[in-house]
Design a protein around this motif. Structure first.
Motif, PDB file in Angstrom:
ATOM      1  N   ASP A 189       1.422  42.189  15.352  1.00 26.37           N
ATOM      2  CA  ASP A 189       2.582  41.489  14.550  1.00 26.37           C
ATOM      3  C   ASP A 189       3.659  43.159  13.883  1.00 26.37           C
ATOM      4  O   ASP A 189       4.900  43.190  13.874  1.00 26.37           O
ATOM      5  N   PHE A 190       2.621  44.518  13.873  1.00 29.90           N
ATOM      6  CA  PHE A 190       3.022  45.044  13.116  1.00 29.90           C
ATOM      7  C   PHE A 190       2.776  46.410  14.189  1.00 29.90           C
ATOM      8  O   PHE A 190       1.586  46.569  14.911  1.00 29.90           O
ATOM      9  N   ALA A 191       3.990  47.345  14.423  1.00 34.22           N
ATOM     10  CA  ALA A 191       3.907  48.765  15.319  1.00 34.22           C
ATOM     11  C   ALA A 191       3.541  49.780  14.691  1.00 34.22           C
ATOM     12  O   ALA A 191       4.133  50.553  13.463  1.00 34.22           O
ATOM     13  N   LEU A 192       2.596  50.803  14.885  1.00 37.53           N
ATOM     14  CA  LEU A 192       2.413  52.092  14.146  1.00 37.53           C
ATOM     15  C   LEU A 192       3.352  53.166  15.314  1.00 37.53           C
ATOM     16  O   LEU A 192       2.887  53.180  15.879  1.00 37.53           O
ATOM     17  N   VAL A 193       4.159  53.953  13.799  1.00 35.77           N
ATOM     18  CA  VAL A 193       5.595  54.361  15.415  1.00 35.77           C
ATOM     19  C   VAL A 193       5.986  55.340  14.110  1.00 35.77           C
ATOM     20  O   VAL A 193       5.536  55.620  13.451  1.00 35.77           O
ATOM     21  N   ARG A 194       6.526  56.521  15.077  1.00 34.66           N
ATOM     22  CA  ARG A 194       6.337  57.532  15.168  1.00 34.66           C
ATOM     23  C   ARG A 194       8.361  58.003  15.137  1.00 34.66           C
ATOM     24  O   ARG A 194       8.426  57.762  16.346  1.00 34.66           O
ATOM     25  N   VAL A 195       8.810  59.185  14.371  1.00 30.36           N
ATOM     26  CA  VAL A 195      10.180  59.143  14.802  1.00 30.36           C
ATOM     27  C   VAL A 195      10.617  60.500  15.231  1.00 30.36           C
ATOM     28  O   VAL A 195      10.063  61.011  15.321  1.00 30.36           O
ATOM     29  N   VAL A 196      11.118  60.105  16.599  1.00 32.15           N
ATOM     30  CA  VAL A 196      12.081  61.120  17.380  1.00 32.15           C
ATOM     31  C   VAL A 196      12.785  61.626  17.726  1.00 32.15           C
ATOM     32  O   VAL A 196      12.685  62.422  18.119  1.00 32.15           O
ATOM     33  N   HIS A 197      13.682  60.781  17.100  1.00 30.92           N
ATOM     34  CA  HIS A 197      15.028  61.105  17.031  1.00 30.92           C
ATOM     35  C   HIS A 197      15.554  61.041  16.380  1.00 30.92           C
ATOM     36  O   HIS A 197      15.538  60.761  14.532  1.00 30.92           O
ATOM     37  N   SER A 198      16.514  62.209  15.577  1.00 32.76           N
ATOM     38  CA  SER A 198      17.135  62.244  14.717  1.00 32.76           C
ATOM     39  C   SER A 198      18.521  61.754  14.659  1.00 32.76           C
ATOM     40  O   SER A 198      18.517  60.461  15.594  1.00 32.76           O
ATOM     41  N   GLY A 199      18.542  61.027  13.089  1.00 28.20           N
ATOM     42  CA  GLY A 199      20.309  60.251  12.950  1.00 28.20           C
ATOM     43  C   GLY A 199      19.842  59.096  13.211  1.00 28.20           C
ATOM     44  O   GLY A 199      20.935  57.971  13.067  1.00 28.20           O
ATOM     45  N   LEU A 200      18.829  58.496  12.892  1.00 25.44           N
ATOM     46  CA  LEU A 200      18.494  57.295  12.584  1.00 25.44           C
ATOM     47  C   LEU A 200      18.457  56.670  11.471  1.00 25.44           C
ATOM     48  O   LEU A 200      18.903  54.979  11.183  1.00 25.44           O
ATOM     49  N   GLY A 201      18.648  57.252  10.899  1.00 27.08           N
ATOM     50  CA  GLY A 201      18.898  56.579   9.163  1.00 27.08           C
ATOM     51  C   GLY A 201      17.804  55.465   8.581  1.00 27.08           C
ATOM     52  O   GLY A 201      16.938  55.668   8.745  1.00 27.08           O
ATOM     53  N   ARG A 202      18.997  54.947   7.295  1.00 30.80           N
ATOM     54  CA  ARG A 202      17.614  53.866   6.988  1.00 30.80           C
ATOM     55  C   ARG A 202      17.360  52.108   7.697  1.00 30.80           C
ATOM     56  O   ARG A 202      19.302  51.945   8.489  1.00 30.80           O
ATOM     57  N   ILE A 203      16.620  51.693   7.458  1.00 32.11           N
ATOM     58  CA  ILE A 203      16.612  50.420   8.476  1.00 32.11           C
ATOM     59  C   ILE A 203      15.912  49.268   7.787  1.00 32.11           C
ATOM     60  O   ILE A 203      15.920  49.794   6.783  1.00 32.11           O
ATOM     61  N   GLU A 204      16.792  48.126   8.030  1.00 30.70           N
ATOM     62  CA  GLU A 204      16.205  47.113   7.252  1.00 30.70           C
ATOM     63  C   GLU A 204      15.252  46.081   7.854  1.00 30.70           C
ATOM     64  O   GLU A 204      15.251  45.728   9.160  1.00 30.70           O
ATOM     65  N   THR A 205      13.631  45.808   7.064  1.00 26.44           N
ATOM     66  CA  THR A 205      13.095  45.304   7.729  1.00 26.44           C
ATOM     67  C   THR A 205      12.433  44.061   6.510  1.00 26.44           C
ATOM     68  O   THR A 205      12.661  43.779   6.262  1.00 26.44           O
TER      69      THR A 205
ATOM     70  N   LEU B 272      13.865  50.293  19.102  1.00 24.17           N
ATOM     71  CA  LEU B 272      14.024  51.772  19.363  1.00 24.17           C
ATOM     72  C   LEU B 272      12.858  52.278  19.900  1.00 24.17           C
ATOM     73  O   LEU B 272      12.991  52.915  19.816  1.00 24.17           O
ATOM     74  N   ILE B 273      11.997  51.773  19.614  1.00 19.20           N
ATOM     75  CA  ILE B 273      10.411  52.261  21.051  1.00 19.20           C
ATOM     76  C   ILE B 273      11.012  52.126  22.691  1.00 19.20           C
ATOM     77  O   ILE B 273      11.173  52.553  22.879  1.00 19.20           O
ATOM     78  N   ARG B 274      12.324  50.738  22.641  1.00 20.61           N
ATOM     79  CA  ARG B 274      12.264  50.804  24.239  1.00 20.61           C
ATOM     80  C   ARG B 274      13.182  51.913  24.157  1.00 20.61           C
ATOM     81  O   ARG B 274      13.581  52.471  25.236  1.00 20.61           O
ATOM     82  N   GLN B 275      14.216  52.446  22.767  1.00 26.21           N
ATOM     83  CA  GLN B 275      15.181  53.030  23.855  1.00 26.21           C
ATOM     84  C   GLN B 275      14.380  54.885  23.286  1.00 26.21           C
ATOM     85  O   GLN B 275      14.998  55.869  23.949  1.00 26.21           O
TER      86      GLN B 275
ATOM     87  N   GLN C 106       7.936  56.454  18.984  1.00 27.92           N
ATOM     88  CA  GLN C 106       7.203  56.736  19.920  1.00 27.92           C
ATOM     89  C   GLN C 106       6.153  55.973  19.259  1.00 27.92           C
ATOM     90  O   GLN C 106       5.496  56.439  17.575  1.00 27.92           O
ATOM     91  N   GLN C 107       5.303  54.751  19.974  1.00 28.64           N
ATOM     92  CA  GLN C 107       4.232  54.254  19.676  1.00 28.64           C
ATOM     93  C   GLN C 107       3.022  54.658  19.719  1.00 28.64           C
ATOM     94  O   GLN C 107       2.944  54.755  20.402  1.00 28.64           O
ATOM     95  N   LEU C 108       2.321  54.341  18.724  1.00 26.31           N
ATOM     96  CA  LEU C 108       1.073  55.077  18.770  1.00 26.31           C
ATOM     97  C   LEU C 108      -0.535  53.930  18.876  1.00 26.31           C
ATOM     98  O   LEU C 108       0.217  52.978  17.703  1.00 26.31           O
ATOM     99  N   ASN C 109      -1.189  54.424  19.126  1.00 30.86           N
ATOM    100  CA  ASN C 109      -2.368  54.265  18.826  1.00 30.86           C
ATOM    101  C   ASN C 109      -2.530  54.234  17.954  1.00 30.86           C
ATOM    102  O   ASN C 109      -2.902  55.671  17.420  1.00 30.86           O
ATOM    103  N   GLY C 110      -4.137  53.511  17.225  1.00 27.81           N
ATOM    104  CA  GLY C 110      -5.563  53.931  16.232  1.00 27.81           C
ATOM    105  C   GLY C 110      -5.962  55.092  15.956  1.00 27.81           C
ATOM    106  O   GLY C 110      -6.243  55.776  15.176  1.00 27.81           O
ATOM    107  N   GLU C 111      -5.982  55.462  17.372  1.00 32.46           N
ATOM    108  CA  GLU C 111      -6.519  56.484  17.600  1.00 32.46           C
ATOM    109  C   GLU C 111      -6.244  58.253  17.907  1.00 32.46           C
ATOM    110  O   GLU C 111      -6.453  59.493  17.583  1.00 32.46           O
TER     111      GLU C 111
END
Length: 225
Positions: free
Chosen positions: A171-187, A210-213, A217-222
């Motif tokens: 249900d949760f995804a581990l992600v890294r932000v790679v684009h600027s200007g995304l600001g804040r999102i409600e989750t 945002l991952i598809r765009q 960047q989606q990360l794996n646990g390793e």
């Protein structure tokens, strides 16, 4: 292949056409253009126009020969209702070239439309600038209209059709932000600031688009966080 066979038979007889030297090749060149591309080549407007022009030339030639054969039939005392044997190879050649070019045009545009439909699900309605540069005006309109249809249906069904295109394992995804200007999102877990270079474990439904765009960047646990 059939066009080439008929053309060989036609030229063996020593006959020529008064307007064309290439038979059904324009459409083939369009498909080769697609084959050479990693995703989609720029829309070949010149090639499409040339293919349509070739179809028109073959049609005019076929019409002229059919009219001439009909006139010869009316003046002949024998073979009433039959096309003269010496005319048949030429007429078959022009008909085969017309059909081949039409199939190539349909295949060319259908392949590009399929790519655009798939892109809509990958990018959630955002048409990247570098992709827009590859498209014709009609294709840009097609993408926009397809997006409107999907959006209206999604709203009518009260479903986010773009979420979880592939069934998630978690249900949760581990992600890294790679684009600027995304600001804040409600989750589901609250407000999150998406600053470049930061990593987060977020509800997949909130960040799937945002991952598809490519913004996250989606990360794996390793992977090194």
């Amino acid at each position: 292949h059939h066009v080439q066979i008929i053309a060989k038979l036609y030229f063996v007889e020593g006959r020529t056409t008064r307007t064309m030297s290439i038979y059904g090749q324009r459409g083939r060149e369009l498909l080769l253009d697609l084959k050479r591309s990693d995703w989609l080549p720029s829309y070949n407007d010149e090639g499409v126009r040339a293919t349509l022009q070739e179809i028109s030339l073959h049609f005019n030639e076929l019409t002229d020969q059919a009219s001439a054969a009909s006139s010869a039939e009316r003046t002949s005392a024998t073979n009433k209702g039959a096309i003269p044997m010496q005319t048949r190879p030429s007429m078959l050649l022009h008909d085969a070239a017309i059909r081949r070019n039409k199939r190539c045009l349909l295949a060319y545009h259908n392949h590009r439309a399929d790519k655009l439909r798939a892109l809509r699900w990958e990018t959630s309605a955002a048409l990247p600038t570098h992709v827009r540069a590859l498209l014709s005006e009609a294709e840009v309109d097609f993408f926009a209209e397809y997006d409107r249809l999907v959006s209206r249906y999604s709203a009518a069904m009260d479903l986010d059709l773009g979420a979880n295109v592939t069934p998630p394992e978690e249900d949760f995804a581990l992600v890294r932000v790679v684009h600027s200007g995304l600001g804040r999102i409600e989750t589901e877990i609250g407000t999150v600031a998406l600053d470049v270079g930061t990593t987060h474990s977020l509800p997949r439904n909130d960040v799937e688009h945002l991952i598809r765009q490519g913004a996250l960047q989606q990360l794996n646990g390793e992977e090194n966080i």
